[in-house]
Write a protein that holds these residues in place. Structure first.
Motif, PDB file in Angstrom:
ATOM      1  N   ALA A  48      16.531   7.517   5.143  1.00 54.99           N
ATOM      2  CA  ALA A  48      17.665   8.219   4.541  1.00 54.99           C
ATOM      3  C   ALA A  48      17.402   8.531   3.073  1.00 54.99           C
ATOM      4  CB  ALA A  48      18.932   7.370   4.672  1.00 54.99           C
ATOM      5  N   ARG A  49      17.835   9.711   2.676  1.00 55.70           N
ATOM      6  CA  ARG A  49      17.717  10.065   1.262  1.00 55.70           C
ATOM      7  C   ARG A  49      19.101  10.369   0.723  1.00 55.70           C
ATOM      8  NH1 ARG A  49      16.599  16.074   0.319  1.00 55.70           N
ATOM      9  NH2 ARG A  49      17.280  16.972   2.271  1.00 55.70           N
ATOM     10  N   GLU A  50      19.338   9.922  -0.498  1.00 53.50           N
ATOM     11  CA  GLU A  50      20.637  10.137  -1.118  1.00 53.50           C
ATOM     12  C   GLU A  50      20.804  11.631  -1.394  1.00 53.50           C
ATOM     13  OE1 GLU A  50      23.567   7.867  -4.188  1.00 53.50           O
ATOM     14  OE2 GLU A  50      21.453   7.356  -4.172  1.00 53.50           O
ATOM     15  N   VAL A  51      21.956  12.148  -1.028  1.00 54.02           N
ATOM     16  CA  VAL A  51      22.209  13.576  -1.204  1.00 54.02           C
ATOM     17  C   VAL A  51      23.370  13.793  -2.169  1.00 54.02           C
ATOM     18  CG1 VAL A  51      21.310  14.292   1.045  1.00 54.02           C
ATOM     19  CG2 VAL A  51      23.713  13.632   0.844  1.00 54.02           C
ATOM     20  N   LYS A  52      23.350  14.946  -2.793  1.00 54.80           N
ATOM     21  CA  LYS A  52      24.422  15.364  -3.696  1.00 54.80           C
ATOM     22  C   LYS A  52      25.353  16.299  -2.934  1.00 54.80           C
ATOM     23  CE  LYS A  52      22.852  13.598  -7.589  1.00 54.80           C
ATOM     24  NZ  LYS A  52      23.552  12.531  -8.240  1.00 54.80           N
ATOM     25  N   PHE A  53      26.636  16.100  -3.135  1.00 56.05           N
ATOM     26  CA  PHE A  53      27.642  16.897  -2.444  1.00 56.05           C
ATOM     27  C   PHE A  53      27.438  18.390  -2.699  1.00 56.05           C
ATOM     28  CE2 PHE A  53      31.816  18.936  -2.197  1.00 56.05           C
ATOM     29  CZ  PHE A  53      32.143  18.643  -0.892  1.00 56.05           C
ATOM     30  N   THR A  54      27.110  18.754  -3.923  1.00 55.90           N
ATOM     31  CA  THR A  54      26.952  20.178  -4.247  1.00 55.90           C
ATOM     32  C   THR A  54      25.823  20.811  -3.432  1.00 55.90           C
ATOM     33  OG1 THR A  54      25.588  19.546  -6.162  1.00 55.90           O
ATOM     34  CG2 THR A  54      27.923  20.019  -6.577  1.00 55.90           C
ATOM     35  N   ARG A  55      24.739  20.072  -3.204  1.00 54.15           N
ATOM     36  CA  ARG A  55      23.620  20.591  -2.397  1.00 54.15           C
ATOM     37  C   ARG A  55      24.019  20.708  -0.925  1.00 54.15           C
ATOM     38  NH1 ARG A  55      18.627  20.987  -4.254  1.00 54.15           N
ATOM     39  NH2 ARG A  55      17.685  20.445  -2.260  1.00 54.15           N
ATOM     40  N   VAL A  56      24.750  19.699  -0.442  1.00 55.86           N
ATOM     41  CA  VAL A  56      25.193  19.727   0.953  1.00 55.86           C
ATOM     42  C   VAL A  56      26.144  20.898   1.159  1.00 55.86           C
ATOM     43  CG1 VAL A  56      26.465  18.477   2.736  1.00 55.86           C
ATOM     44  CG2 VAL A  56      24.886  17.243   1.258  1.00 55.86           C
ATOM     45  N   ALA A  58      26.438  23.585  -0.488  1.00 53.87           N
ATOM     46  CA  ALA A  58      25.774  24.882  -0.647  1.00 53.87           C
ATOM     47  C   ALA A  58      24.830  25.190   0.519  1.00 53.87           C
ATOM     48  CB  ALA A  58      24.996  24.903  -1.960  1.00 53.87           C
ATOM     49  N   GLY A  59      24.725  24.294   1.493  1.00 52.41           N
ATOM     50  CA  GLY A  59      23.867  24.532   2.649  1.00 52.41           C
ATOM     51  C   GLY A  59      22.399  24.261   2.381  1.00 52.41           C
ATOM     52  N   ARG A  60      22.107  23.463   1.363  1.00 53.89           N
ATOM     53  CA  ARG A  60      20.717  23.182   1.011  1.00 53.89           C
ATOM     54  C   ARG A  60      20.207  21.885   1.617  1.00 53.89           C
ATOM     55  NH1 ARG A  60      21.512  24.538  -5.122  1.00 53.89           N
ATOM     56  NH2 ARG A  60      19.587  23.403  -5.449  1.00 53.89           N
ATOM     57  N   VAL A  61      20.989  21.313   2.528  1.00 49.87           N
ATOM     58  CA  VAL A  61      20.552  20.140   3.290  1.00 49.87           C
ATOM     59  C   VAL A  61      20.601  20.540   4.760  1.00 49.87           C
ATOM     60  CG1 VAL A  61      21.056  17.746   3.900  1.00 49.87           C
ATOM     61  CG2 VAL A  61      21.412  18.526   1.554  1.00 49.87           C
ATOM     62  N   GLU A  62      19.495  20.365   5.450  1.00 52.60           N
ATOM     63  CA  GLU A  62      19.420  20.779   6.851  1.00 52.60           C
ATOM     64  C   GLU A  62      20.160  19.815   7.762  1.00 52.60           C
ATOM     65  OE1 GLU A  62      15.566  21.715   8.448  1.00 52.60           O
ATOM     66  OE2 GLU A  62      14.833  22.284   6.465  1.00 52.60           O
ATOM     67  N   GLU A  63      20.772  20.365   8.811  1.00 52.41           N
ATOM     68  CA  GLU A  63      21.386  19.521   9.824  1.00 52.41           C
ATOM     69  C   GLU A  63      20.296  18.650  10.447  1.00 52.41           C
ATOM     70  OE1 GLU A  63      24.138  21.144  12.679  1.00 52.41           O
ATOM     71  OE2 GLU A  63      24.680  22.740  11.267  1.00 52.41           O
ATOM     72  N   GLY A  64      20.644  17.410  10.736  1.00 53.00           N
ATOM     73  CA  GLY A  64      19.677  16.468  11.309  1.00 53.00           C
ATOM     74  C   GLY A  64      18.974  15.618  10.268  1.00 53.00           C
ATOM     75  N   THR A  65      19.202  15.913   8.983  1.00 51.93           N
ATOM     76  CA  THR A  65      18.580  15.149   7.900  1.00 51.93           C
ATOM     77  C   THR A  65      19.217  13.761   7.823  1.00 51.93           C
ATOM     78  OG1 THR A  65      18.154  17.166   6.636  1.00 51.93           O
ATOM     79  CG2 THR A  65      18.133  15.095   5.403  1.00 51.93           C
ATOM     80  N   LYS A  66      18.395  12.739   7.659  1.00 51.74           N
ATOM     81  CA  LYS A  66      18.884  11.368   7.461  1.00 51.74           C
ATOM     82  C   LYS A  66      19.339  11.254   6.017  1.00 51.74           C
ATOM     83  CE  LYS A  66      17.445  10.064  11.542  1.00 51.74           C
ATOM     84  NZ  LYS A  66      18.272  10.467  12.624  1.00 51.74           N
TER      85      LYS A  66
END
Length: 139
Positions: A48-56, A58-66
């Motif tokens: 798992a990688r920590e994600v930022k809400f703004t990136r998520v 904006a669609g910059r995190v792919e579905e299926g990403t841990k």
């Protein structure tokens, strides 16, 4: 006498055959064993990688990403596998809201708790990023 020797020989061959079959089955059983929940949790934490809400958002995190998110439980259904909770995050001076589907049968959280959510990003549900999580830790 020859019949007795022949019967003994056959019995020995059958006995050896059964031993090798059972040892093969034991090897197959070891290969088919399910990993422990602790091992699965550890693998998820590593992946798992920590994600930022703004990136998520904006669609910059792919579905299926841990993914890993950390935040406050602001709304929770009764705790059971498949129930949903809402986790609010604070990052870079802004707020984010995630819908989390709880798949952790050992989860123990309530509204107001700060949690770490490890899981898989599954796109958006009614405009809110959705995570399916087999591991929710209260901090």
């Amino acid at each position: 006498m020859k019949k007795h020797i022949l019967l003994i020989g056959i019995a020995v061959l059958i006995g050896c055959s059964n031993d090798s079959d059972s040892s093969n089955n034991e090897g197959e059983d070891a290969k088919n064993e399910e990993p422990t929940q602790e091992k699965l949790d550890s693998e998820l934490k590593d992946a798992a990688r920590e994600v930022k809400f703004t990136r998520v958002r904006a669609g910059r995190v792919e579905e299926g990403t841990k993914v890993l998110i950390q935040g406050e439980v602001t709304m929770a259904s009764p705790i059971e596998v498949g129930s949903e909770l809402v986790v609010a995050t604070q990052e870079d001076g802004g707020h984010g809201m995630y819908t989390v589907q709880n798949m952790d049968s050992n989860a123990q959280y309530e509204e107001g708790d700060f949690v770490k959510v490890y899981g898989t990003y599954n796109g958006k549900s009614e405009g809110t990023p959705k995570i399916t999580s087999p591991l929710i830790e209260v901090r």
